[in-house]
Design a protein around this motif. Structure first.
Motif, mmCIF file in Angstrom:
data_model
loop_
_atom_site.group_PDB
_atom_site.id
_atom_site.type_symbol
_atom_site.label_atom_id
_atom_site.label_comp_id
_atom_site.label_asym_id
_atom_site.label_seq_id
_atom_site.Cartn_x
_atom_site.Cartn_y
_atom_site.Cartn_z
ATOM 1 N N LEU A 151 0.772 -1.204 0.012
ATOM 2 C CA LEU A 151 0.086 0.150 0.105
ATOM 3 C C LEU A 151 0.736 0.915 -0.111
ATOM 4 C CD1 LEU A 151 -2.701 1.584 0.059
ATOM 5 C CD2 LEU A 151 -2.457 1.231 2.664
ATOM 6 N N GLY A 152 1.910 1.316 0.843
ATOM 7 C CA GLY A 152 2.872 2.661 0.749
ATOM 8 C C GLY A 152 3.428 2.747 -0.319
ATOM 9 N N HIS A 153 3.958 1.646 -1.217
ATOM 10 C CA HIS A 153 4.588 1.663 -2.473
ATOM 11 C C HIS A 153 3.487 2.014 -3.531
ATOM 12 C CE1 HIS A 153 6.574 0.637 -6.131
ATOM 13 N NE2 HIS A 153 7.480 0.930 -5.695
ATOM 14 N N TRP A 154 2.308 1.742 -3.619
ATOM 15 C CA TRP A 154 1.361 1.975 -4.477
ATOM 16 C C TRP A 154 0.754 3.167 -4.260
ATOM 17 C CZ3 TRP A 154 -3.909 2.900 -3.578
ATOM 18 C CH2 TRP A 154 -4.798 2.615 -4.654
ATOM 19 N N SER A 155 0.826 3.675 -3.242
ATOM 20 C CA SER A 155 0.317 5.199 -2.828
ATOM 21 C C SER A 155 1.243 6.063 -3.329
ATOM 22 C CB SER A 155 0.053 5.433 -1.521
ATOM 23 O OG SER A 155 -1.096 4.523 -0.804
ATOM 24 N N ALA A 156 2.681 6.150 -3.253
ATOM 25 C CA ALA A 156 3.602 6.963 -3.463
ATOM 26 C C ALA A 156 3.981 6.858 -5.135
ATOM 27 C CB ALA A 156 4.844 6.458 -2.734
ATOM 28 N N ASN A 157 3.546 5.888 -5.895
ATOM 29 C CA ASN A 157 3.963 5.640 -7.219
ATOM 30 C C ASN A 157 2.794 5.518 -8.066
ATOM 31 O OD1 ASN A 157 7.175 4.926 -7.189
ATOM 32 N ND2 ASN A 157 6.197 4.092 -5.350
ATOM 33 N N ASP A 158 1.854 6.396 -8.061
ATOM 34 C CA ASP A 158 0.979 6.520 -8.888
ATOM 35 C C ASP A 158 -0.126 5.398 -9.091
ATOM 36 O OD1 ASP A 158 -0.927 8.155 -11.000
ATOM 37 O OD2 ASP A 158 0.404 7.333 -12.462
ATOM 38 N N ARG A 160 0.720 2.340 -8.613
ATOM 39 C CA ARG A 160 1.418 1.088 -9.056
ATOM 40 C C ARG A 160 2.055 0.395 -8.193
ATOM 41 N NH1 ARG A 160 1.142 1.608 -14.476
ATOM 42 N NH2 ARG A 160 0.820 3.574 -15.497
ATOM 43 N N ALA A 161 1.596 -1.008 -8.023
ATOM 44 C CA ALA A 161 2.279 -1.909 -6.976
ATOM 45 C C ALA A 161 3.700 -2.409 -7.353
ATOM 46 C CB ALA A 161 1.394 -2.933 -6.672
ATOM 47 N N GLN A 162 4.640 -2.772 -6.424
ATOM 48 C CA GLN A 162 5.924 -3.191 -6.787
ATOM 49 C C GLN A 162 5.719 -4.702 -7.174
ATOM 50 O OE1 GLN A 162 4.617 -2.709 -3.741
ATOM 51 N NE2 GLN A 162 6.113 -2.929 -2.070
ATOM 52 N N VAL A 163 4.592 -5.219 -6.746
ATOM 53 C CA VAL A 163 4.573 -6.823 -7.096
ATOM 54 C C VAL A 163 3.381 -6.814 -8.052
ATOM 55 C CG1 VAL A 163 5.887 -7.613 -5.134
ATOM 56 C CG2 VAL A 163 3.523 -7.116 -4.961
ATOM 57 N N HIS A 164 3.174 -7.778 -8.701
ATOM 58 C CA HIS A 164 2.129 -7.687 -9.796
ATOM 59 C C HIS A 164 0.819 -8.790 -9.227
ATOM 60 C CE1 HIS A 164 -0.114 -7.760 -13.554
ATOM 61 N NE2 HIS A 164 1.085 -7.156 -14.115
ATOM 62 N N PRO A 165 -0.342 -8.147 -9.294
ATOM 63 C CA PRO A 165 -1.518 -9.097 -8.742
ATOM 64 C C PRO A 165 -1.861 -10.250 -9.341
ATOM 65 C CG PRO A 165 -2.542 -6.854 -9.621
ATOM 66 C CD PRO A 165 -0.684 -6.952 -9.573
ATOM 67 N N ALA A 166 -1.438 -10.207 -10.747
ATOM 68 C CA ALA A 166 -1.646 -11.304 -11.468
ATOM 69 C C ALA A 166 -0.835 -12.617 -11.300
ATOM 70 C CB ALA A 166 -1.598 -11.026 -13.205
ATOM 71 N N GLY A 191 -7.120 -4.481 -5.939
ATOM 72 C CA GLY A 191 -7.967 -4.377 -4.538
ATOM 73 C C GLY A 191 -7.434 -5.788 -3.635
ATOM 74 N N LEU A 192 -7.683 -6.741 -4.134
ATOM 75 C CA LEU A 192 -7.242 -8.108 -3.442
ATOM 76 C C LEU A 192 -5.911 -7.861 -2.990
ATOM 77 C CD1 LEU A 192 -7.842 -10.848 -2.270
ATOM 78 C CD2 LEU A 192 -7.356 -11.724 -4.696
ATOM 79 N N LEU A 193 -4.874 -7.698 -3.681
ATOM 80 C CA LEU A 193 -3.870 -7.423 -3.294
ATOM 81 C C LEU A 193 -3.475 -6.470 -2.114
ATOM 82 C CD1 LEU A 193 -0.589 -7.999 -3.573
ATOM 83 C CD2 LEU A 193 -0.632 -6.164 -5.539
ATOM 84 N N LEU A 194 -3.996 -5.375 -2.081
ATOM 85 C CA LEU A 194 -3.921 -4.456 -1.246
ATOM 86 C C LEU A 194 -4.695 -4.903 0.439
ATOM 87 C CD1 LEU A 194 -3.828 -1.053 -2.881
ATOM 88 C CD2 LEU A 194 -2.065 -2.397 -2.210
ATOM 89 N N ALA A 195 -5.658 -5.432 0.216
ATOM 90 C CA ALA A 195 -6.424 -6.268 1.297
ATOM 91 C C ALA A 195 -5.461 -7.131 1.927
ATOM 92 C CB ALA A 195 -7.898 -6.624 0.614
ATOM 93 N N ALA A 233 -12.093 6.823 -8.961
ATOM 94 C CA ALA A 233 -13.178 6.257 -7.946
ATOM 95 C C ALA A 233 -12.705 4.988 -7.682
ATOM 96 C CB ALA A 233 -14.326 5.861 -8.733
ATOM 97 N N ARG A 234 -11.891 4.022 -8.675
ATOM 98 C CA ARG A 234 -11.439 2.674 -8.450
ATOM 99 C C ARG A 234 -10.476 2.919 -7.204
ATOM 100 N NH1 ARG A 234 -10.542 2.061 -14.034
ATOM 101 N NH2 ARG A 234 -8.302 1.605 -13.348
ATOM 102 N N MET A 235 -9.476 3.726 -7.700
ATOM 103 C CA MET A 235 -8.274 3.672 -6.664
ATOM 104 C C MET A 235 -8.739 4.079 -5.289
ATOM 105 S SD MET A 235 -6.019 2.584 -8.520
ATOM 106 C CE MET A 235 -7.293 1.808 -9.614
ATOM 107 N N THR A 236 -9.819 4.902 -5.180
ATOM 108 C CA THR A 236 -10.280 5.612 -3.810
ATOM 109 C C THR A 236 -10.870 4.561 -2.996
ATOM 110 O OG1 THR A 236 -10.791 7.718 -4.746
ATOM 111 C CG2 THR A 236 -11.793 7.034 -2.749
ATOM 112 N N VAL A 237 -11.667 3.645 -3.703
ATOM 113 C CA VAL A 237 -12.297 2.671 -2.927
ATOM 114 C C VAL A 237 -11.118 1.469 -2.460
ATOM 115 C CG1 VAL A 237 -13.173 1.003 -4.863
ATOM 116 C CG2 VAL A 237 -14.480 1.227 -2.665
#
Length: 253
Positions: A151-158, A160-166, A191-195, A233-237
């Protein structure tokens, strides 16, 4: 539950007509996996909708189960497939992607050796139309991923997570506790990855685990996917859910 069922990894694939032609390649990559002694895989292919085009591409294999359902997007299709899941681990494999050699074995090794970990990811490469591959910048080092790191990386990098949810492989009990994939038109896997990141430590394998196909028909390449209003909206939720889970204080393991 029998011993055989408890040592099974469930691979879940959502598919719709445009991506069905890639299923044989996904199947080949799955069939070539080598699992630890005593382990087996099952492949749950769930069509997002009802049609006649997908079934012809589903391999005839007793380990493969195919179902159809109301169209609702890949997250809905994957979550519906969980009704058939029998193993303690659930591995994501999108219809147009391919597992790299050894991917399932490495996921199992990481999660079996570390009961406190809820999920595992691995390095992914883009599979380009000409057959070449390209890496993603910023892969983390191999090892545990502490809660909140994604979450920290994703929030700071537009976003984009540092690991791929796929590339996710998840303990089934944890996946069910979180309600499966988010009910979003896209980014449901993020969303699942961040949860997961909010409630559990994870693992990253630096070896390539997935070839992520880039092609003209993929959903993430369509204009609607980058529409700024919907994206916001997606990123907010997605962020709100992860933050709410972290604030509640529940921890896996």
């Amino acid at each position: 539950m029998s011993a055989a069922v408890t040592r099974r990894v469930t691979v879940v694939t959502a598919v719709h007509a445009p991506s069905a032609r890639f299923l044989p390649e996904a199947y080949r990559s799955l069939r070539e996996q080598r699992l630890p002694d005593g382990w087996e895989w099952e492949w749950l292919v769930q069509e997002d909708g009802h049609g006649e085009e997908v079934r012809a591409h589903v391999p005839d294999d007793p380990r493969v189960s195919f179902r159809q359902g109301r169209a609702g997007g890949p997250g809905v299709a994957r979550t519906m497939a969980l009704a058939r899941a029998q193993g303690p681990y659930v591995k994501v494999l999108d219809a147009d992607d391919q597992l790299a050699p050894g991917a399932l074995g490495r996921d199992l090794a990481a999660l079996e050796a570390r009961p406190d970990l809820g999920w595992a990811t691995s390095r992914a490469l883009d599979l380009l139309p000409d057959g070449s591959t390209a890496g993603f910048p910023g892969d983390p080092e191999e090892g545990p991923i502490e809660r909140g790191t994604v979450l920290g990386h994703w929030s700071a990098n537009d976003f984009r997570a540092q690991v791929h949810p796929a590339t996710l492989c998840v303990r089934r009990e944890l996946l069910l506790a979180l309600g499966g994939w988010m009910a979003l038109p896209a980014s449901e896997d993020t969303g699942l990855l961040l949860a997961l990141d909010a409630v559990s430590r994870g693992w990253f394998s630096a070896e390539v685990g997935l070839l992520y196909r880039k092609w003209e028909g993929q959903v993430t390449g369509r204009p609607a996917h980058t529409d700024p209003v919907e994206r916001e909206a997606r990123m907010t939720v997605v962020a709100a859910r992860a933050q709410a889970l972290a604030a509640l204080g529940w921890r896996y393991g």
